[in-house]
Design an enzyme around this catalytic site. Structure first.
Site, PDB file in Angstrom:
ATOM      1  N   ILE A  14      16.064   6.870 -17.725  1.00  0.00           N
ATOM      2  CA  ILE A  14      17.050   6.567 -18.036  1.00  0.00           C
ATOM      3  C   ILE A  14      16.987   4.998 -18.723  1.00  0.00           C
ATOM      4  CG2 ILE A  14      18.958   6.181 -17.151  1.00  0.00           C
ATOM      5  CD1 ILE A  14      18.810   7.980 -20.614  1.00  0.00           C
ATOM      6  N   SER A  36      15.946  -2.476  -7.858  1.00  0.00           N
ATOM      7  CA  SER A  36      15.598  -1.370  -7.538  1.00  0.00           C
ATOM      8  C   SER A  36      14.735  -1.176  -6.209  1.00  0.00           C
ATOM      9  CB  SER A  36      15.040  -0.733  -8.867  1.00  0.00           C
ATOM     10  OG  SER A  36      15.148   0.923  -9.056  1.00  0.00           O
ATOM     11  N   ARG A  37      14.749  -0.156  -5.972  1.00  0.00           N
ATOM     12  CA  ARG A  37      13.763   0.577  -3.801  1.00  0.00           C
ATOM     13  C   ARG A  37      12.522   0.077  -4.705  1.00  0.00           C
ATOM     14  NH1 ARG A  37      16.172   5.180  -2.143  1.00  0.00           N
ATOM     15  NH2 ARG A  37      16.153   5.853  -4.299  1.00  0.00           N
ATOM     16  N   LYS A  90      26.889   7.440 -17.309  1.00  0.00           N
ATOM     17  CA  LYS A  90      27.811   8.973 -16.755  1.00  0.00           C
ATOM     18  C   LYS A  90      27.147   9.368 -15.139  1.00  0.00           C
ATOM     19  CE  LYS A  90      25.911  12.320 -17.747  1.00  0.00           C
ATOM     20  NZ  LYS A  90      24.378  12.750 -17.881  1.00  0.00           N
ATOM     21  N   ASP A 168      25.766  17.988 -14.625  1.00  0.00           N
ATOM     22  CA  ASP A 168      25.016  16.448 -15.115  1.00  0.00           C
ATOM     23  C   ASP A 168      25.035  16.449 -16.408  1.00  0.00           C
ATOM     24  OD1 ASP A 168      23.819  14.052 -14.635  1.00  0.00           O
ATOM     25  OD2 ASP A 168      21.860  15.249 -15.488  1.00  0.00           O
TER      26      ASP A 168
HETATM   27  P1  NAP Z   1      16.200   8.845 -12.229  1.00  0.00           P
HETATM   28  O1  NAP Z   1      14.804   8.514 -12.759  1.00  0.00           O
HETATM   29  O2  NAP Z   1      15.832   9.628 -11.523  1.00  0.00           O
HETATM   30  O3  NAP Z   1      16.649   7.908 -11.090  1.00  0.00           O
HETATM   31  C1  NAP Z   1      16.971   6.420 -11.715  1.00  0.00           C
HETATM   32  C2  NAP Z   1      16.946   4.742 -10.486  1.00  0.00           C
HETATM   33  O4  NAP Z   1      17.807   5.632  -9.320  1.00  0.00           O
HETATM   34  C3  NAP Z   1      15.256   5.913  -9.494  1.00  0.00           C
HETATM   35  O5  NAP Z   1      14.289   5.505 -10.405  1.00  0.00           O
HETATM   36  C4  NAP Z   1      15.811   5.174  -7.990  1.00  0.00           C
HETATM   37  O6  NAP Z   1      14.718   4.010  -7.932  1.00  0.00           O
HETATM   38  C5  NAP Z   1      17.107   4.859  -8.240  1.00  0.00           C
HETATM   39  N1  NAP Z   1      17.968   5.988  -6.703  1.00  0.00           N
HETATM   40  C6  NAP Z   1      17.195   6.881  -6.434  1.00  0.00           C
HETATM   41  N2  NAP Z   1      17.676   7.622  -5.714  1.00  0.00           N
HETATM   42  C7  NAP Z   1      18.512   6.736  -5.017  1.00  0.00           C
HETATM   43  C8  NAP Z   1      19.202   6.507  -3.951  1.00  0.00           C
HETATM   44  N3  NAP Z   1      19.472   7.466  -2.834  1.00  0.00           N
HETATM   45  N4  NAP Z   1      20.274   5.641  -3.891  1.00  0.00           N
HETATM   46  C9  NAP Z   1      19.175   4.159  -4.781  1.00  0.00           C
HETATM   47  N5  NAP Z   1      18.399   4.121  -6.148  1.00  0.00           N
HETATM   48  C10 NAP Z   1      18.292   5.517  -5.878  1.00  0.00           C
HETATM   49  O7  NAP Z   1      17.340   9.035 -12.006  1.00  0.00           O
HETATM   50  P2  NAP Z   1      17.582   8.746 -14.544  1.00  0.00           P
HETATM   51  O8  NAP Z   1      17.299   9.731 -15.101  1.00  0.00           O
HETATM   52  O9  NAP Z   1      17.093   7.604 -14.721  1.00  0.00           O
HETATM   53  O10 NAP Z   1      19.090   9.560 -14.028  1.00  0.00           O
HETATM   54  C11 NAP Z   1      20.465   7.915 -13.824  1.00  0.00           C
HETATM   55  C12 NAP Z   1      21.511   7.781 -13.943  1.00  0.00           C
HETATM   56  O11 NAP Z   1      21.278   8.346 -15.645  1.00  0.00           O
HETATM   57  C13 NAP Z   1      22.468   9.649 -13.557  1.00  0.00           C
HETATM   58  O12 NAP Z   1      22.954   9.668 -13.737  1.00  0.00           O
HETATM   59  C14 NAP Z   1      22.134  10.359 -15.199  1.00  0.00           C
HETATM   60  O13 NAP Z   1      23.220  11.321 -15.212  1.00  0.00           O
HETATM   61  C15 NAP Z   1      21.824   9.241 -16.212  1.00  0.00           C
HETATM   62  N6  NAP Z   1      21.118   9.436 -17.637  1.00  0.00           N
HETATM   63  C16 NAP Z   1      20.570  10.398 -17.440  1.00  0.00           C
HETATM   64  C17 NAP Z   1      19.600  10.585 -18.505  1.00  0.00           C
HETATM   65  C18 NAP Z   1      18.866  11.877 -18.982  1.00  0.00           C
HETATM   66  O14 NAP Z   1      17.682  12.305 -19.171  1.00  0.00           O
HETATM   67  N7  NAP Z   1      18.176  11.721 -17.603  1.00  0.00           N
HETATM   68  C19 NAP Z   1      20.229  10.579 -19.907  1.00  0.00           C
HETATM   69  C20 NAP Z   1      21.753   9.663 -19.761  1.00  0.00           C
HETATM   70  C21 NAP Z   1      22.056   9.512 -18.705  1.00  0.00           C
HETATM   71  P3  NAP Z   1      14.176   3.066  -6.429  1.00  0.00           P
HETATM   72  O15 NAP Z   1      13.636   4.343  -6.006  1.00  0.00           O
HETATM   73  O16 NAP Z   1      13.489   2.263  -7.611  1.00  0.00           O
HETATM   74  O17 NAP Z   1      15.947   2.738  -6.303  1.00  0.00           O
END
Ligand code: NAP
Length: 308
Positions: A14, A36-37, A90, A168
């Site tokens: 995101i 970010s990790r 969110k 989600d």
């Molecule tokens: P994602 O790409 O799976 O995760 C975002 C980043 O969070 C990962 O690249 C990772 O970076 C870090 N992360 C993952 N596991 C972690 C942990 N155990 N501890 C700390 N950091 C961690 O997810 P995303 O799709 O971007 O979604 C993230 C948030 O945005 C969610 O709450 C989601 O509901 C919201 N969102 C997503 C979308 C969508 O379309 N994807 C749309 C609107 C809102 P590092 O490994 O570098 O730490």
């Protein structure tokens, strides 16, 4: 007015899809670092933890926390304690109580906490809300059905406890529902379907009502292939109101309405800047509260195991 020095924490899908373009286009912000990790943002100093980032870049004024919800509280607590303004993706956290704790901390520190709900800024939402304010709804149907393999590939956190599973995306529908309805609703009964090998539901059916008895029926399902559905349909004294494509399109009595261009994340960042400049918090837990109620009241049904 000088730009707000902002940092991003939890660089993933995101952040690349929405946060970075919205921030780059908004002169209210200067993006100065990321934490970010494993990931970084090209051209920015990157740190492996929020603690390391705040120590190295003390001029940071605000952070956007974009990691999965189960890991957001700890980062938010560190940022607020350091006197930084906080934008929460969110859902704002894994529990209601942890967000309440953050709200109290933000108030004590005199900084902004913003629970962002991007779908509330979809172009159909405010026109629908205005229509419903003068045409009382009598029934509401929410259909949020998408293919989890298409939208959430390899996202293990989403299937883990606190990742919310189908809620989600479903919480986006609930964020619209709670924004457009003139009165509150509450859950009567629900069924949550959990794959045998997962800790979060793949589908949910929810029956709500308003205080004066209006029924609201919602179906969330992640097993949808083919056409994807993100629709909300209301019956009113003034005819049918239909929001589709997650609030991108609106029909009133079968006539599609002209709407503003989609700008969910630009609008979120505009709102956050207003809150920071105005010294205010915006913490709305209504969508998360409905999800918590579903986990509390819902009947649990085990369904076939899900594999990516
Ligand atoms: P994602 O790409 O799976 O995760 C975002 C980043 O969070 C990962 O690249 C990772 O970076 C870090 N992360 C993952 N596991 C972690 C942990 N155990 N501890 C700390 N950091 C961690 O997810 P995303 O799709 O971007 O979604 C993230 C948030 O945005 C969610 O709450 C989601 O509901 C919201 N969102 C997503 C979308 C969508 O379309 N994807 C749309 C609107 C809102 P590092 O490994 O570098 O730490």
């Amino acid at each position: 007015m000088s730009a707000i020095k902002l940092a991003i924490v939890g660089v993933g899908k995101i952040v690349h899809d929405q946060h970075l373009p919205a921030i780059a286009a908004n002169p209210d912000y200067q993006l100065v670092a990321s934490a970010s990790r494993h990931n970084t943002v090209a051209g920015l100093p990157g740190f492996a933890s929020i603690e390391a980032m705040l120590a190295a870049v003390p001029e940071i004024e605000a952070v956007s926390l974009c990691m999965p919800p189960q890991y957001r509280y700890q980062a938010a607590q560190v940022a607020l304690a350091a006197g930084k303004h906080v934008f929460l993706e969110k859902p704002p956290g894994a529990t209601l109580s942890e967000v309440a704790d953050l709200e109290a901390l933000a108030a004590a520190k005199g900084v902004t906490l913003f629970t962002s709900w991007h779908s509330r800024f979809a172009p159909a939402v405010q026109p629908a809300k205005a229509y419903l304010a003068t045409h009382a709804p009598t029934a509401m149907e929410v259909i949020w059905k998408e293919d989890v393999r298409q939208w959430h590939p390899n996202q293990e956190w989403i299937w883990q406890a606190g990742g919310l599973g189908v809620f989600d995306p479903g919480i986006n529908a609930l964020s619209i529902v709670t924004e457009i309805l003139p009165a509150g609703i509450f859950l009567n009964r629900a069924t949550l379907e959990f794959p045998a090998n997962r800790d979060a539901p793949i589908a949910a059916e929810l029956h709500f009502q308003s205080a004066d008895g209006m029924p609201v029926h919602a179906q969330f399902d992640w097993r949808q292939t083919g056409k994807q559905s993100w629709d909300i349909v209301l019956q009113t004294g003034g005819g049918e109101v239909r929001l589709s494509d997650g609030g991108a399109r609106l029909w009133l009595n079968g006539v599609e309405q002209a709407l503003a261009k989609e700008a969910e994340y630009p609008s979120l960042y505009q709102r956050f800047a207003e809150l920071v400049r105005g010294g205010r918090c915006e913490v709305d837990l209504a969508p998360l509260r409905h999800v918590a109620d579903a986990f509390m009241l819902g009947r649990r049904k085990e369904v076939e195991a899900f594999f990516d």
